[in-house]
Design a protein around this motif. Structure first.
Motif, PDB file in Angstrom:
ATOM      1  N   GLU A  97       9.198  -8.449   6.026  1.00 59.30           N
ATOM      2  CA  GLU A  97       9.045  -7.007   6.293  1.00 59.30           C
ATOM      3  C   GLU A  97       8.895  -6.750   7.789  1.00 59.30           C
ATOM      4  N   ARG A 299      13.760  -1.829  -5.377  1.00 56.05           N
ATOM      5  CA  ARG A 299      12.796  -2.910  -5.148  1.00 56.05           C
ATOM      6  C   ARG A 299      11.487  -2.624  -5.888  1.00 56.05           C
ATOM      7  N   ASP A 300      11.036  -1.380  -5.822  1.00 51.28           N
ATOM      8  CA  ASP A 300       9.793  -1.014  -6.498  1.00 51.28           C
ATOM      9  C   ASP A 300       9.925  -1.170  -8.005  1.00 51.28           C
ATOM     10  N   ALA A 302      11.938  -3.100  -9.683  1.00 49.40           N
ATOM     11  CA  ALA A 302      12.034  -4.515 -10.049  1.00 49.40           C
ATOM     12  C   ALA A 302      10.638  -5.138 -10.073  1.00 49.40           C
ATOM     13  N   MET A 303       9.827  -4.771  -9.099  1.00 46.53           N
ATOM     14  CA  MET A 303       8.467  -5.318  -9.008  1.00 46.53           C
ATOM     15  C   MET A 303       7.624  -4.825 -10.188  1.00 46.53           C
ATOM     16  N   ALA A 304       7.747  -3.531 -10.500  1.00 45.09           N
ATOM     17  CA  ALA A 304       6.980  -2.966 -11.615  1.00 45.09           C
ATOM     18  C   ALA A 304       7.395  -3.643 -12.921  1.00 45.09           C
ATOM     19  N   HIS A 305       8.684  -3.858 -13.076  1.00 43.39           N
ATOM     20  CA  HIS A 305       9.202  -4.511 -14.279  1.00 43.39           C
ATOM     21  C   HIS A 305       8.666  -5.941 -14.374  1.00 43.39           C
ATOM     22  N   ALA A 306       8.666  -6.649 -13.251  1.00 44.72           N
ATOM     23  CA  ALA A 306       8.181  -8.031 -13.239  1.00 44.72           C
ATOM     24  C   ALA A 306       6.703  -8.088 -13.635  1.00 44.72           C
ATOM     25  N   GLU A 307       5.935  -7.136 -13.121  1.00 49.65           N
ATOM     26  CA  GLU A 307       4.499  -7.129 -13.442  1.00 49.65           C
ATOM     27  C   GLU A 307       4.262  -6.832 -14.918  1.00 49.65           C
ATOM     28  N   LYS A 309       6.313  -7.480 -17.367  1.00 49.34           N
ATOM     29  CA  LYS A 309       6.717  -8.668 -18.125  1.00 49.34           C
ATOM     30  C   LYS A 309       5.601  -9.717 -18.115  1.00 49.34           C
ATOM     31  N   GLN A 310       5.007  -9.862 -16.931  1.00 46.46           N
ATOM     32  CA  GLN A 310       3.930 -10.838 -16.754  1.00 46.46           C
ATOM     33  C   GLN A 310       2.741 -10.488 -17.651  1.00 46.46           C
ATOM     34  N   LYS A 313       3.460 -11.270 -21.243  1.00 47.88           N
ATOM     35  CA  LYS A 313       3.366 -12.713 -21.489  1.00 47.88           C
ATOM     36  C   LYS A 313       1.910 -13.134 -21.652  1.00 47.88           C
TER      37      LYS A 313
END
Ligand SMILES: [Fe+2]
Ligand SMILES: [Fe+2]
Lengths: 318, 93
Positions: A97, A299-300, A302-307, A309-310, A313
């Motif tokens: 960044e 980007r935001d 994708a990050m929200a989606h990743a969180e 998913k986590q 899990k």
């Protein structure tokens, strides 16, 4: 640490480099080494990224499918080069960044050559042949540079560059052997790209700062003027081969030096472009900053989606 | 918003060889890291298998401790075959 201790560490450090040992990210290094590398490597990365713009301009208008896949692959390679180099630079403790911020605010520079416009298809030939050609001359010695991550990134980059130059030369060759209009187009592109390509190899030795230190750290192995001479000597016969004329009335073979003498370079133009007054500086930065800002929501998301998913899990694991 | 984390990429160039570190990249999660690694590091069939590991999960030794970590091996020459003396008549050992 006392000054005496630092001096002794610096001495050992310089000796390691002189013995051709590589420096790796967690090794002790002088602050100046770190800073100089961050500057040079990030500027190199920025050049690869901004360098996609002038060629990206022609992907949708390539004259055939063969040309289109080649240009697309080349531009994608440049993105890859930028990414190898950014991640190598991050090993020195600067974040991605921060580097983007420096590029987008104009604090960091990128190669001045990308501030010229690509106005005809022949420019894709000239850029590949001359700009990538000059880049190769700059980059090959860096495969042996002292900072391990930089040297490894450069080995990858250099392996990929030679197709870039060949596809450019092939475009020029085809045009030069085509109709009179096509030949004119090729000559016009050479006329416009020749001098900026010579400038791309950097200011003349008399005006080049940092050179001595960079030589010691193997960030530079040959002076700018030597690299430029090498570029000219290798390129002139290639132009002759396809029947194009180098736009320099003073260019002539020097039997004694076994090299070409060449005319005066317009360094005023070079410094103008470096300072931001080239034909495309504003346009390039607008495109770059625009791409970054317009991509923010992706980007935001994708990050929200990743969180999410986590979290899912973790819940399933309970 | 949070920045995408950093991942280290390891590529096996062909079966029979080990995975080797080839660089790093940013991605939102492990699936995206794999996809990006494919595009960034294997555009010319450089691999048949990729590992991605979140950089923050790697514990690395500190080069400042290289002395205590690695020097003890230097004087253990008896770990090498050349340390042992054999009569010339003995072949292939
Ligand atoms: Fe490149
Ligand atoms: Fe290139």
């Amino acid at each position: 640490m006392s000054e005496e201790q630092i001096r002794s560490l610096e001495r050992q450090f310089d000796e390691r480099i002189a013995r051709d040992e590589k420096i790796e990210p967690k090794d002790w290094m002088p602050e100046k080494y770190r800073k100089t590398h961050i500057r040079q490597m990030s500027q190199h990365a920025h050049s690869e990224i901004v360098g996609m713009l002038p060629e990206g301009n022609w992907i949708s208008r390539a004259p055939s499918l063969r040309r289109k896949v080649a240009l697309l692959a080349k531009v994608q390679d440049e993105a890859g080069h930028g990414l190898y180099l950014y991640s190598a630079t991050e090993t020195l403790g600067i974040s991605r960044e921060e580097m983007y911020e420096q590029l987008h605010t104009g604090k960091a520079k990128y190669s001045s050559i990308f501030n010229y416009p690509t106005i005809s298809w022949a420019d894709m030939g000239a850029v590949g042949w001359l700009v990538d050609g000059a880049a190769i001359i700059n980059q090959v010695p860096l495969c042996n540079t002292s900072y391990g991550p930089y040297a490894r990134a450069m080995i990858r980059v250099c392996k990929e560059e030679s197709f870039h130059q060949r596809q450019g030369f092939e475009i020029m060759m085809k045009l030069a052997n085509g109709s009179p209009e096509q030949k004119d187009m090729a000559q016009d592109a050479l006329n416009r790209w020749w001098w900026p390509s010579l400038m791309m190899l950097g200011p003349t030795d008399a005006e080049s700062i940092h050179t001595e230190q960079s030589m010691k750290w193997k960030l530079k192995r040959k002076s700018n003027d030597d690299l430029r001479q090498q570029f000219i000597d290798q390129t002139v016969p290639q132009a002759e081969l396809i029947g194009l004329t180098i736009p320099d009335p003073d260019l002539k073979w020097n039997e004694e030096r076994q090299s070409y003498d060449f005319g005066e370079i317009n360094w005023d133009e070079f410094w103008q472009v470096v300072k931001g007054h080239g034909p495309m500086n504003k346009h390039r930065m607008k495109a770059r900053v625009g791409a970054w800002e317009e991509g923010a929501w992706v980007r935001d998301a994708a990050m929200a989606h990743a969180e999410k998913k986590q979290e899912r899990k973790q819940k399933e694991a309970v | 918003m949070k920045n995408w984390p950093l991942w280290e990429v390891f590529v096996r160039s062909k079966n029979g060889l080990e995975h080797r570190h080839c660089g790093s990249l940013h991605a939102a999660d492990e699936d995206m890291a794999l996809e990006n690694a494919r595009d960034v590091y294997t555009r010319r069939s450089e691999g048949v298998s990729i590992w991605v590991v979140k950089s923050s999960n790697i514990t690395a030794s500190n080069p400042d401790n290289n002395g205590e970590l690695f020097e003890p091996a230097h004087d253990k020459v008896y770990r090498h075959p050349t340390f042992y003396e054999l009569p010339d008549e003995v072949k292939h050992m």
